[in-house]
Write a protein that holds these residues in place. Structure first.
Motif, PDB file in Angstrom:
ATOM      1  N   UNK A   1      37.036  60.120  42.132  1.00 41.46           N
ATOM      2  CA  UNK A   1      37.461  58.794  41.688  1.00 41.46           C
ATOM      3  C   UNK A   1      36.403  57.777  42.106  1.00 41.46           C
ATOM      4  N   UNK A   2      35.963  56.992  41.141  1.00 39.28           N
ATOM      5  CA  UNK A   2      35.000  55.914  41.389  1.00 39.28           C
ATOM      6  C   UNK A   2      35.680  54.579  41.104  1.00 39.28           C
ATOM      7  N   UNK A   3      35.333  53.581  41.901  1.00 33.72           N
ATOM      8  CA  UNK A   3      35.854  52.230  41.685  1.00 33.72           C
ATOM      9  C   UNK A   3      34.692  51.253  41.573  1.00 33.72           C
ATOM     10  N   UNK A   4      34.793  50.420  40.558  1.00 35.14           N
ATOM     11  CA  UNK A   4      33.818  49.355  40.353  1.00 35.14           C
ATOM     12  C   UNK A   4      34.520  48.027  40.608  1.00 35.14           C
ATOM     13  N   UNK A   5      33.960  47.248  41.518  1.00 37.12           N
ATOM     14  CA  UNK A   5      34.424  45.898  41.810  1.00 37.12           C
ATOM     15  C   UNK A   5      33.425  44.963  41.136  1.00 37.12           C
ATOM     16  N   UNK A   6      33.810  44.430  39.998  1.00 31.62           N
ATOM     17  CA  UNK A   6      32.908  43.608  39.198  1.00 31.62           C
ATOM     18  C   UNK A   6      33.198  42.132  39.468  1.00 31.62           C
ATOM     19  N   UNK A   7      32.209  41.438  40.031  1.00 33.57           N
ATOM     20  CA  UNK A   7      32.345  40.030  40.393  1.00 33.57           C
ATOM     21  C   UNK A   7      31.485  39.155  39.492  1.00 33.57           C
TER      22      UNK A   7
ATOM     23  N   UNK B   1      35.448  35.304  40.049  1.00 36.75           N
ATOM     24  CA  UNK B   1      36.525  36.214  39.674  1.00 36.75           C
ATOM     25  C   UNK B   1      36.096  37.648  39.950  1.00 36.75           C
ATOM     26  N   UNK B   2      37.090  38.494  40.130  1.00 39.77           N
ATOM     27  CA  UNK B   2      36.869  39.906  40.421  1.00 39.77           C
ATOM     28  C   UNK B   2      37.764  40.750  39.540  1.00 39.77           C
ATOM     29  N   UNK B   3      37.183  41.793  38.961  1.00 38.50           N
ATOM     30  CA  UNK B   3      37.950  42.801  38.232  1.00 38.50           C
ATOM     31  C   UNK B   3      37.670  44.136  38.908  1.00 38.50           C
ATOM     32  N   UNK B   4      38.745  44.845  39.262  1.00 41.58           N
ATOM     33  CA  UNK B   4      38.603  46.155  39.908  1.00 41.58           C
ATOM     34  C   UNK B   4      38.950  47.225  38.878  1.00 41.58           C
TER      35      UNK B   4
ATOM     36  N   UNK C   1      42.571  47.970  37.504  1.00 45.19           N
ATOM     37  CA  UNK C   1      43.626  48.041  38.508  1.00 45.19           C
ATOM     38  C   UNK C   1      44.170  46.663  38.830  1.00 45.19           C
ATOM     39  N   UNK C   2      43.270  45.703  38.945  1.00 43.68           N
ATOM     40  CA  UNK C   2      43.712  44.344  39.222  1.00 43.68           C
ATOM     41  C   UNK C   2      42.599  43.352  38.952  1.00 43.68           C
ATOM     42  N   UNK C   3      43.020  42.114  38.834  1.00 41.99           N
ATOM     43  CA  UNK C   3      42.089  41.004  38.634  1.00 41.99           C
ATOM     44  C   UNK C   3      42.453  39.926  39.635  1.00 41.99           C
ATOM     45  N   UNK C   4      41.442  39.316  40.222  1.00 40.20           N
ATOM     46  CA  UNK C   4      41.651  38.198  41.147  1.00 40.20           C
ATOM     47  C   UNK C   4      40.798  37.028  40.661  1.00 40.20           C
ATOM     48  N   UNK C   5      41.424  35.874  40.554  1.00 37.68           N
ATOM     49  CA  UNK C   5      40.712  34.677  40.109  1.00 37.68           C
ATOM     50  C   UNK C   5      41.033  33.523  41.054  1.00 37.68           C
ATOM     51  N   UNK C   6      40.077  32.618  41.251  1.00 42.67           N
ATOM     52  CA  UNK C   6      40.324  31.510  42.177  1.00 42.67           C
ATOM     53  C   UNK C   6      41.438  30.571  41.710  1.00 42.67           C
ATOM     54  N   UNK C   7      41.662  30.491  40.408  1.00 44.87           N
ATOM     55  CA  UNK C   7      42.697  29.594  39.883  1.00 44.87           C
ATOM     56  C   UNK C   7      44.087  29.952  40.391  1.00 44.87           C
TER      57      UNK C   7
END
Length: 170
Positions: free
Chosen positions: A1-7, A134-137, A156-162
């Motif tokens: 399993x590989x995970x990419x944390x794209x910022x 923002x971050x997309x995992x 898997x999830x998204x994180x945004x400052x808003x």
């Protein structure tokens, strides 16, 4: 399993003739957002095996702030000149060419429009444009990075400052 944390890099000062694009710095809000995101990731015990950033000052600073908050040695951040002003296809090829199979959690800090377009390339689903910091995992059910193909990523999830970096799923 590989995970990419794209910022997407954090918020920056504006472009001007006296302030070339590659030299733009983070605003105070950008600095605070990047630190806060790094703190969230650290508190939630996300592991980072490698952080890669474009050569632009705003991306490097975002990567360094994330690294500091996650207790990752900033000296180990990989700076890639070819990732500055690249396309989503270039980012995709960069990911596919990672040969170190011990890297399971890759943090990649880059720029729009390439990061937002990469979301579509990896999932074949429309998301829109990521706001600054923002971050997309993504997760990929593969053993090595070369096995990742178009549409094979699961968000898997998204994180945004808003939303104050609260987890949102798609």
């Amino acid at each position: 399993m590989k995970k990419l944390f794209l910022f997407r890099h954090a918020q920056t000062e504006g472009y001007s003739f006296s302030n070339p694009d590659s030299k733009r710095k983070l605003t105070e809000k950008g600095i605070q957002d990047a630190m806060k995101l790094g703190q969230f990731l650290y508190k939630e015990n996300f592991e980072v095996d490698k952080i890669v950033s474009s050569i632009a000052i705003r991306a490097q600073t975002t990567a360094r702030l994330l690294a500091d908050e996650m207790k990752y040695p900033p000296s180990k951040i990989q700076i890639e000149e070819d990732l500055y002003q690249c396309s989503e296809t270039d980012l995709f090829h960069f990911i596919n060419q990672i040969e170190d199979d011990s890297i399971n959690n890759l943090f990649l800090v880059n720029h729009n429009p390439a990061v937002s377009a990469l979301i579509y390339l990896l999932t074949e689903k429309e998301y829109g444009f990521l706001s600054p910091c923002s971050l997309v995992i993504f997760s990929f059910d593969v053993e090595n990075w070369a096995e990742i193909i178009r549409g094979s990523g699961m968000i898997e999830e998204i994180r945004v400052p808003e939303t104050d970096f609260e987890v949102s799923t798609i």
